[in-house]
Design a protein around this motif. Structure first.
Motif, PDB file in Angstrom:
ATOM      1  N   VAL A 220     -27.306 -29.523  45.394  1.00 54.89           N
ATOM      2  CA  VAL A 220     -27.433 -29.243  43.948  1.00 54.89           C
ATOM      3  C   VAL A 220     -28.185 -27.940  43.729  1.00 54.89           C
ATOM      4  O   VAL A 220     -28.816 -27.728  42.686  1.00 54.89           O
ATOM      5  CB  VAL A 220     -28.129 -30.408  43.218  1.00 54.89           C
ATOM      6  CG1 VAL A 220     -27.215 -31.609  43.140  1.00 54.89           C
ATOM      7  CG2 VAL A 220     -29.454 -30.775  43.881  1.00 54.89           C
ATOM      8  N   GLN A 221     -28.116 -27.046  44.708  1.00 59.11           N
ATOM      9  CA  GLN A 221     -28.754 -25.738  44.583  1.00 59.11           C
ATOM     10  C   GLN A 221     -27.725 -24.664  44.264  1.00 59.11           C
ATOM     11  O   GLN A 221     -26.508 -24.877  44.382  1.00 59.11           O
ATOM     12  CB  GLN A 221     -29.496 -25.384  45.873  1.00 59.11           C
ATOM     13  CG  GLN A 221     -30.676 -26.278  46.191  1.00 59.11           C
ATOM     14  CD  GLN A 221     -31.353 -25.898  47.487  1.00 59.11           C
ATOM     15  OE1 GLN A 221     -30.994 -24.921  48.144  1.00 59.11           O
ATOM     16  NE2 GLN A 221     -32.367 -26.690  47.880  1.00 59.11           N
ATOM     17  N   THR A 222     -28.203 -23.519  43.878  1.00 61.11           N
ATOM     18  CA  THR A 222     -27.359 -22.336  43.676  1.00 61.11           C
ATOM     19  C   THR A 222     -28.048 -21.135  44.316  1.00 61.11           C
ATOM     20  O   THR A 222     -29.268 -21.135  44.516  1.00 61.11           O
ATOM     21  CB  THR A 222     -27.147 -22.046  42.178  1.00 61.11           C
ATOM     22  OG1 THR A 222     -28.421 -21.960  41.520  1.00 61.11           O
ATOM     23  CG2 THR A 222     -26.305 -23.117  41.511  1.00 61.11           C
ATOM     24  N   GLY A 223     -27.253 -20.123  44.636  1.00 56.12           N
ATOM     25  CA  GLY A 223     -27.809 -18.912  45.227  1.00 56.12           C
ATOM     26  C   GLY A 223     -26.973 -18.446  46.389  1.00 56.12           C
ATOM     27  O   GLY A 223     -25.818 -18.847  46.565  1.00 56.12           O
ATOM     28  N   ASN A 224     -27.553 -17.593  47.229  1.00 54.36           N
ATOM     29  CA  ASN A 224     -26.881 -17.079  48.415  1.00 54.36           C
ATOM     30  C   ASN A 224     -27.929 -16.773  49.474  1.00 54.36           C
ATOM     31  O   ASN A 224     -29.140 -16.869  49.231  1.00 54.36           O
ATOM     32  CB  ASN A 224     -26.045 -15.842  48.080  1.00 54.36           C
ATOM     33  CG  ASN A 224     -26.862 -14.771  47.380  1.00 54.36           C
ATOM     34  OD1 ASN A 224     -27.835 -14.259  47.922  1.00 54.36           O
ATOM     35  ND2 ASN A 224     -26.482 -14.446  46.145  1.00 54.36           N
ATOM     36  N   TYR A 225     -27.444 -16.397  50.655  1.00 52.15           N
ATOM     37  CA  TYR A 225     -28.354 -16.153  51.760  1.00 52.15           C
ATOM     38  C   TYR A 225     -29.271 -14.962  51.493  1.00 52.15           C
ATOM     39  O   TYR A 225     -30.417 -14.931  51.948  1.00 52.15           O
ATOM     40  CB  TYR A 225     -27.569 -15.908  53.046  1.00 52.15           C
ATOM     41  CG  TYR A 225     -26.935 -17.146  53.616  1.00 52.15           C
ATOM     42  CD1 TYR A 225     -27.701 -18.268  53.906  1.00 52.15           C
ATOM     43  CD2 TYR A 225     -25.576 -17.200  53.876  1.00 52.15           C
ATOM     44  CE1 TYR A 225     -27.121 -19.413  54.428  1.00 52.15           C
ATOM     45  CE2 TYR A 225     -24.985 -18.336  54.408  1.00 52.15           C
ATOM     46  CZ  TYR A 225     -25.770 -19.438  54.675  1.00 52.15           C
ATOM     47  OH  TYR A 225     -25.187 -20.570  55.187  1.00 52.15           O
ATOM     48  N   ASP A 226     -28.784 -13.963  50.798  1.00 51.98           N
ATOM     49  CA  ASP A 226     -29.581 -12.762  50.560  1.00 51.98           C
ATOM     50  C   ASP A 226     -30.709 -13.010  49.566  1.00 51.98           C
ATOM     51  O   ASP A 226     -31.856 -12.604  49.792  1.00 51.98           O
ATOM     52  CB  ASP A 226     -28.674 -11.626  50.061  1.00 51.98           C
ATOM     53  CG  ASP A 226     -27.627 -11.251  51.090  1.00 51.98           C
ATOM     54  OD1 ASP A 226     -27.926 -11.360  52.307  1.00 51.98           O
ATOM     55  OD2 ASP A 226     -26.511 -10.859  50.692  1.00 51.98           O
TER      56      ASP A 226
ATOM     57  N   GLN B 105     -14.237 -28.644  59.639  1.00 56.18           N
ATOM     58  CA  GLN B 105     -13.905 -27.226  59.725  1.00 56.18           C
ATOM     59  C   GLN B 105     -14.273 -26.488  58.455  1.00 56.18           C
ATOM     60  O   GLN B 105     -14.778 -25.362  58.492  1.00 56.18           O
ATOM     61  CB  GLN B 105     -12.400 -27.060  60.014  1.00 56.18           C
ATOM     62  CG  GLN B 105     -11.999 -27.496  61.411  1.00 56.18           C
ATOM     63  CD  GLN B 105     -10.498 -27.430  61.609  1.00 56.18           C
ATOM     64  OE1 GLN B 105      -9.785 -28.387  61.296  1.00 56.18           O
ATOM     65  NE2 GLN B 105     -10.011 -26.316  62.117  1.00 56.18           N
ATOM     66  N   ARG B 106     -14.025 -27.093  57.315  1.00 53.62           N
ATOM     67  CA  ARG B 106     -14.361 -26.449  56.048  1.00 53.62           C
ATOM     68  C   ARG B 106     -15.875 -26.365  55.852  1.00 53.62           C
ATOM     69  O   ARG B 106     -16.396 -25.375  55.326  1.00 53.62           O
ATOM     70  CB  ARG B 106     -13.726 -27.217  54.889  1.00 53.62           C
ATOM     71  CG  ARG B 106     -12.229 -27.010  54.803  1.00 53.62           C
ATOM     72  CD  ARG B 106     -11.927 -25.567  54.408  1.00 53.62           C
ATOM     73  NE  ARG B 106     -10.504 -25.263  54.487  1.00 53.62           N
ATOM     74  CZ  ARG B 106      -9.941 -24.523  55.427  1.00 53.62           C
ATOM     75  NH1 ARG B 106     -10.693 -24.026  56.405  1.00 53.62           N
ATOM     76  NH2 ARG B 106      -8.650 -24.278  55.419  1.00 53.62           N
TER      77      ARG B 106
ATOM     78  N   LEU C  41     -18.017 -22.921  55.329  1.00 53.63           N
ATOM     79  CA  LEU C  41     -18.922 -22.720  54.200  1.00 53.63           C
ATOM     80  C   LEU C  41     -20.337 -22.412  54.665  1.00 53.63           C
ATOM     81  O   LEU C  41     -21.043 -21.607  54.040  1.00 53.63           O
ATOM     82  CB  LEU C  41     -18.924 -23.965  53.306  1.00 53.63           C
ATOM     83  CG  LEU C  41     -17.626 -24.227  52.529  1.00 53.63           C
ATOM     84  CD1 LEU C  41     -17.636 -25.621  51.914  1.00 53.63           C
ATOM     85  CD2 LEU C  41     -17.438 -23.178  51.427  1.00 53.63           C
ATOM     86  N   PHE C  42     -20.769 -23.026  55.747  1.00 54.71           N
ATOM     87  CA  PHE C  42     -22.134 -22.811  56.234  1.00 54.71           C
ATOM     88  C   PHE C  42     -22.296 -21.481  56.958  1.00 54.71           C
ATOM     89  O   PHE C  42     -23.335 -20.816  56.826  1.00 54.71           O
ATOM     90  CB  PHE C  42     -22.531 -23.955  57.175  1.00 54.71           C
ATOM     91  CG  PHE C  42     -23.153 -25.135  56.479  1.00 54.71           C
ATOM     92  CD1 PHE C  42     -24.419 -25.560  56.798  1.00 54.71           C
ATOM     93  CD2 PHE C  42     -22.463 -25.804  55.495  1.00 54.71           C
ATOM     94  CE1 PHE C  42     -24.995 -26.641  56.156  1.00 54.71           C
ATOM     95  CE2 PHE C  42     -23.012 -26.882  54.848  1.00 54.71           C
ATOM     96  CZ  PHE C  42     -24.288 -27.314  55.171  1.00 54.71           C
ATOM     97  N   LEU C  43     -21.300 -21.094  57.741  1.00 55.46           N
ATOM     98  CA  LEU C  43     -21.469 -19.965  58.649  1.00 55.46           C
ATOM     99  C   LEU C  43     -20.741 -18.698  58.218  1.00 55.46           C
ATOM    100  O   LEU C  43     -21.101 -17.610  58.685  1.00 55.46           O
ATOM    101  CB  LEU C  43     -20.986 -20.360  60.055  1.00 55.46           C
ATOM    102  CG  LEU C  43     -21.665 -21.579  60.690  1.00 55.46           C
ATOM    103  CD1 LEU C  43     -21.084 -21.848  62.063  1.00 55.46           C
ATOM    104  CD2 LEU C  43     -23.169 -21.386  60.778  1.00 55.46           C
TER     105      LEU C  43
END
Length: 307
Positions: A53-59, A263-264, A268-270
């Protein structure tokens, strides 16, 4: 006239009751297991639920914004992958049960002094890496291999291709190849509980069935099968649960049309900078769905001996 009265009987003094001392030994022995489950089971699950339930990105980082739309994306956008995971795992479980029961039955009742050796032959292949065993099936199912040549000679590939399980005259990169790899890898998980359950059955029950003029099949249906149901339930669960989450076989033996949930989630994770929340939501949906299926199965089977 004087009356004599009896002297009251002396009252016995009771020693004060001692409270039973609490035995802390079971709790001390249980503590390492509880710590292990907390650190490596409960914490990762809570982390996945929070990340879903989070939002954002790795950066820029991820923030808890209670973005429930991640679950909507996880369910609506990847329905095909859920379907593949469920179908492949169910077929794998059924095939493993069909193959494992005769093997376990033979070892339990006909193995004699060779039981240990036969069980070792079942277990030893599992000592090899899961990845290596899966890659080996690429050689077994190669187009110039014996398996494909035999299937072509019997014209069976035309039937499987019509059903959508193979592609042309090829077995590799097809749903059939994925299921073959999964059956091979998870078959020992079905055999071991079945063998344990069957070995507990008294062979004299079979002799009693024969004395009562029961056919071997009727004896198996009325005596052996009901008594072996805990092994059937345990074996199918031990096969279905890891199979529904497996994606190595689909990745190495399948094609883009055989993708599964794992696989999906990996993609999404990597491979996506903002895919972590949706991937976590897919993981939670998969866990809850598997738990519902397993609990319903156990409830319908009504096997208290499993617990």
């Amino acid at each position: 006239m004087t009356t004599l009265t009896e002297a009251p009987a002396p009252v016995e003094e009771r020693a004060p009751e001692r409270k039973p001392r609490r035995n802390w030994t079971p709790w001390v022995l249980l503590l390492p297991g509880l710590l292990w489950l907390t650190v490596f089971f409960l914490v990762p699950i809570l982390t996945s639920v929070s990340a879903s339930v989070q939002t954002g990105n790795y950066d820029d980082g991820f923030k808890l914004t209670w973005h429930w739309a991640n679950y909507q994306d996880a369910i609506t956008k990847f329905g095909t992958q859920y379907y593949h995971s469920l179908v492949y795992s169910l077929i794998t479980t059924v095939v493993c049960l069909a193959l494992a029961y005769p093997v376990a039955y033979f070892i339990a009742f006909k193995g004699g002094k060779w039981k240990t050796l036969l069980m070792a032959l079942v277990i030893v292949p599992s000592f090899t890496s899961f990845l290596i065993r899966t890659i080996a099936w690429k050689t077994i199912l190669a187009d110039n291999g014996t398996v494909v040549h035999t299937l072509n000679s019997l014209h069976l590939l035309k039937i499987t291709t019509a059903l959508g399980w193979t592609v042309g005259n090829h077995v590799l990169a097809s749903p059939a190849a994925v299921v073959c790899g999964m059956v091979y890898n998870f078959l020992p998980f079905t055999i071991l509980p079945l063998y344990t359950s069957l070995e507990k059955i008294d062979p004299r029950l079979h002799e009693a069935g024969a004395d009562l003029y029961c056919s071997p099949f009727k004896t198996w249906r009325r005596i052996t099968l009901p008594l072996s149901m805990p092994g059937v339930i345990g074996g199918t669960l031990l096969t279905f649960i890891p199979a529904v989450g497996d994606y190595i076989n689909a990745q190495l033996l399948g094609n883009p049309n055989t993708t599964v949930v794992g696989q999906r989630i990996e993609d999404l994770f990597l491979r996506q900078t903002n895919g972590y929340p949706v991937g976590s939501a897919m993981s939670v949906v998969m866990m809850v769905g598997t738990l519902v299926i397993v609990m319903t199965y156990i409830w319908r089977a009504g096997t208290e001996d499993l617990l």
